[in-house]
Design an enzyme around this catalytic site. Structure first.
Site, PDB file in Angstrom:
ATOM      1  N   HIS A   1     -73.100 -34.333 -28.024  1.00 52.30           N
ATOM      2  CA  HIS A   1     -73.534 -35.715 -28.189  1.00 52.30           C
ATOM      3  C   HIS A   1     -72.922 -36.320 -29.443  1.00 52.30           C
ATOM      4  O   HIS A   1     -72.968 -35.706 -30.517  1.00 52.30           O
ATOM      5  CB  HIS A   1     -75.060 -35.776 -28.266  1.00 52.30           C
ATOM      6  CG  HIS A   1     -75.615 -37.159 -28.152  1.00 52.30           C
ATOM      7  ND1 HIS A   1     -75.681 -38.015 -29.222  1.00 52.30           N
ATOM      8  CD2 HIS A   1     -76.105 -37.842 -27.084  1.00 52.30           C
ATOM      9  CE1 HIS A   1     -76.210 -39.162 -28.827  1.00 52.30           C
ATOM     10  NE2 HIS A   1     -76.473 -39.084 -27.540  1.00 52.30           N
TER      11      HIS A   1
ATOM     12  N   HIS B   1     -80.994 -46.141 -24.709  1.00 52.53           N
ATOM     13  CA  HIS B   1     -80.891 -44.874 -23.995  1.00 52.53           C
ATOM     14  C   HIS B   1     -81.859 -44.773 -22.827  1.00 52.53           C
ATOM     15  O   HIS B   1     -81.694 -43.920 -21.955  1.00 52.53           O
ATOM     16  CB  HIS B   1     -81.157 -43.709 -24.960  1.00 52.53           C
ATOM     17  CG  HIS B   1     -80.111 -43.521 -26.008  1.00 52.53           C
ATOM     18  ND1 HIS B   1     -80.045 -44.310 -27.128  1.00 52.53           N
ATOM     19  CD2 HIS B   1     -79.081 -42.649 -26.099  1.00 52.53           C
ATOM     20  CE1 HIS B   1     -79.023 -43.918 -27.877  1.00 52.53           C
ATOM     21  NE2 HIS B   1     -78.425 -42.915 -27.276  1.00 52.53           N
TER      22      HIS B   1
ATOM     23  N   ARG C   1     -76.457 -59.267 -31.948  1.00 54.78           N
ATOM     24  CA  ARG C   1     -76.105 -57.851 -31.736  1.00 54.78           C
ATOM     25  C   ARG C   1     -76.791 -57.019 -32.815  1.00 54.78           C
ATOM     26  O   ARG C   1     -76.388 -57.034 -33.980  1.00 54.78           O
ATOM     27  CB  ARG C   1     -74.582 -57.659 -31.802  1.00 54.78           C
ATOM     28  CG  ARG C   1     -74.145 -56.178 -31.664  1.00 54.78           C
ATOM     29  CD  ARG C   1     -74.480 -55.640 -30.289  1.00 54.78           C
ATOM     30  NE  ARG C   1     -73.967 -54.306 -30.056  1.00 54.78           N
ATOM     31  CZ  ARG C   1     -74.727 -53.207 -29.961  1.00 54.78           C
ATOM     32  NH1 ARG C   1     -76.038 -53.292 -30.137  1.00 54.78           N
ATOM     33  NH2 ARG C   1     -74.192 -52.037 -29.692  1.00 54.78           N
TER      34      ARG C   1
ATOM     35  N   CYS D   1     -68.315 -59.581 -30.356  1.00 50.82           N
ATOM     36  CA  CYS D   1     -68.627 -58.173 -30.145  1.00 50.82           C
ATOM     37  C   CYS D   1     -67.462 -57.480 -29.455  1.00 50.82           C
ATOM     38  O   CYS D   1     -66.802 -58.061 -28.575  1.00 50.82           O
ATOM     39  CB  CYS D   1     -69.886 -58.057 -29.298  1.00 50.82           C
ATOM     40  SG  CYS D   1     -70.401 -56.353 -28.980  1.00 50.82           S
TER      41      CYS D   1
ATOM     42  N   TYR E   1     -66.897 -47.824 -31.214  1.00 52.37           N
ATOM     43  CA  TYR E   1     -66.012 -48.968 -31.472  1.00 52.37           C
ATOM     44  C   TYR E   1     -64.561 -48.524 -31.694  1.00 52.37           C
ATOM     45  O   TYR E   1     -63.901 -48.909 -32.650  1.00 52.37           O
ATOM     46  CB  TYR E   1     -66.532 -49.790 -32.665  1.00 52.37           C
ATOM     47  CG  TYR E   1     -67.872 -50.399 -32.409  1.00 52.37           C
ATOM     48  CD1 TYR E   1     -68.065 -51.304 -31.359  1.00 52.37           C
ATOM     49  CD2 TYR E   1     -68.980 -50.061 -33.173  1.00 52.37           C
ATOM     50  CE1 TYR E   1     -69.308 -51.863 -31.097  1.00 52.37           C
ATOM     51  CE2 TYR E   1     -70.229 -50.613 -32.916  1.00 52.37           C
ATOM     52  CZ  TYR E   1     -70.379 -51.507 -31.884  1.00 52.37           C
ATOM     53  OH  TYR E   1     -71.614 -52.052 -31.623  1.00 52.37           O
TER      54      TYR E   1
END
Length: 475
Positions: free
Chosen positions: A44, A68, A142, A189, A326
């Site tokens: 993860h 999630h 955001r 974004c 990102y």
């Protein structure tokens, strides 16, 4: 209670180290299920955050990182089930839960949420292009964590030079004593228009439409002035990065963080500011009150809100959002082969455009053989480039029509930070009833948009700048 196979195996509360201790297992509960997530944790990318739930219920964790809590993740979790709790034990484990988002600010009802906790939302596209300057209440939101409550009277910004004893603390009043600098800049974004890329092949991320973007006038103090006042020499070749940390903490003490290249931070032409005003008013809480760093021409993820600390460093920020998110990848890269260390963090975004009105499948009237569309869309390019042309087609690219650039800032590249609003008068052949409008923009470096998402698909669904396509019906 645990299932029979788990009776002799205590739930282990685990804190992440360099290597997982082999004789311990990491268990979590969800509702009445018990799950062994040991192997999942190794792969993860979320760092320590996933371990907030170790040894206990995952539900409070998902209240904080609510993105999630979706069918895809629940399906993955179910495959890891190893036992069950009784209803009594399940209820007991949740009785002290509280909502970390309960103190978030109110939002305008017109905003369309991509997620509620944390709150992420965009403006309806047709409203987005009605004004060159996006009103504060309609600017996309955001957030990664709950919105912090900050008292401006006690607020302090820490400026640190890595590896030295140089640390400066600045109050809000201290910052306002620096010369005030104002810029008009678009923030977007990285996942804007992700919903279109998802149609090519599923990706992980918020399902943004074309309106995770906004244009505002920001006022504050130049970052370079603060750095120079803190003793930083702009000609010092040692420094490579300037790191930013917000004060939006999670329970592990982790904050949202990012960094930009030192040259961008220190160069007068970079126009990086520590903003305390947005469109002439104090920055709203959702947008970073009391201080937000505005890095014009750069992806929104580096425009850190609720700024608490600045570090001048030889190294990039080590935050999750700089190192493991990102970033863009090859269309052939998947979650089994991805290596975030092999790809640079997104800074400047590529040229993009979007059709904001008409909306998909809207009926548009034909007049004198043309459809006349006002306030049709926006176009923007990162790195301070200017939009020089927007091309529109309704016949699959056989013929192109040049749009009118209706609203555009007078600033020249490479300091052109604002978007361009455009419209078009498009000829339509007689008898054609179903039309698909395509749009592509060209910037002052003659960069343009790729035709489709197929060859720019990436597993995180970022950099979504293929031609924008909107089907309409004519009458």
């Amino acid at each position: 209670m645990l299932g029979p196979q788990e009776k002799n195996c205590p739930i282990t509360h685990y804190r992440k180290s360099q290597n997982i201790v082999q004789d311990k297992r990491i268990w979590v509960t969800y509702k009445e299920g018990v799950y062994d997530i040991t192997d999942f944790v190794i792969e993860h990318p979320g760092g320590d955050q996933i371990l907030l739930a170790a040894g206990s219920s995952v539900e409070p964790f998902w209240m904080l990182y609510a993105v999630h809590n979706n069918p895809h993740v629940l399906q993955q979790l179910e495959a890891l089930r190893i036992g069950n709790l009784s209803k009594q034990d399940s209820q007991h484990s949740l009785e002290n839960m509280s909502d970390p988002y309960s103190s978030d600010p109110p939002r305008h009802a017109v905003l369309k949420p991509a997620s509620v906790k944390p709150f992420n939302a965009e403006t309806p596209p047709f409203l987005l292009v009605e004004q060159f300057i996006t009103p504060n209440e309609l600017f996309y939101v955001r957030n990664h964590l709950p919105v912090p409550q900050i008292d401006p009277e006690t607020y302090e910004l820490e400026v640190e030079v890595e590896g030295s004893n140089k640390t400066v603390l600045l109050t809000l009043d201290d910052l306002k004593k620096f010369p005030k600098h104002t810029i008009t800049a678009t923030i977007m974004c990285a996942g804007n228009r992700r919903s279109e890329m998802t149609k090519e092949k599923p990706v992980k991320g918020l399902n943004w439409g074309p309106a995770a973007v906004g244009n505002a006038t920001w006022a504050g103090v130049r970052l370079r002035d603060v750095l120079k006042k803190s003793g930083i020499n702009e000609d010092d070749k040692k420094w490579k990065h300037v790191q930013f940390e917000g004060v939006d903490f999670d329970p592990t003490g982790k904050t949202y963080g990012a960094s930009i290249p030192f040259w961008k931070a220190i160069d007068k032409r970079g126009d990086v500011i520590l903003a305390y005003e947005m469109n002439g008013s104090p920055i709203p809480r959702d947008h970073g009150f009391p201080i937000r760093v505005i890095v014009p021409g750069v992806v929104g993820a580096r425009n850190v809100k609720w700024l608490g600390k600045i570090t001048v460093s030889e190294n990039e920020s080590d935050s999750h959002w700089q190192q493991n998110d990102y970033k863009g990848f090859s269309p052939s890269t998947n979650w089994d082969t991805v290596d975030f260390s092999k790809s640079p963090a997104i800074q400047e975004l590529p040229v993009i455009s979007a059709i904001c009105t008409p909306s998909a499948n809207e009926v548009v009237k034909v007049q004198d053989g043309h459809i006349l569309v006002k306030d049709l869309g926006y176009a923007w390019s990162g790195g301070g480039q200017k939009i020089v042309r927007v091309d529109v087609t309704v016949d699959g690219g056989n013929t192109w029509h040049i749009a009118d650039l209706d609203c555009q800032d007078a600033a020249e590249p490479p300091q052109h930070w604002s978007w361009t609003l455009w419209s078009a008068r498009i000829p339509i052949r007689s008898g054609i009833r179903n039309v698909e409008i395509w749009a592509k923009a060209v910037d002052s470096c003659y960069n343009t948009q790729p035709e489709t998402f197929r060859n720019i698909w990436n597993l995180r669904g970022v950099l979504n700048n293929a031609y924008h396509r909107v089907p309409i019906k004519t009458q």
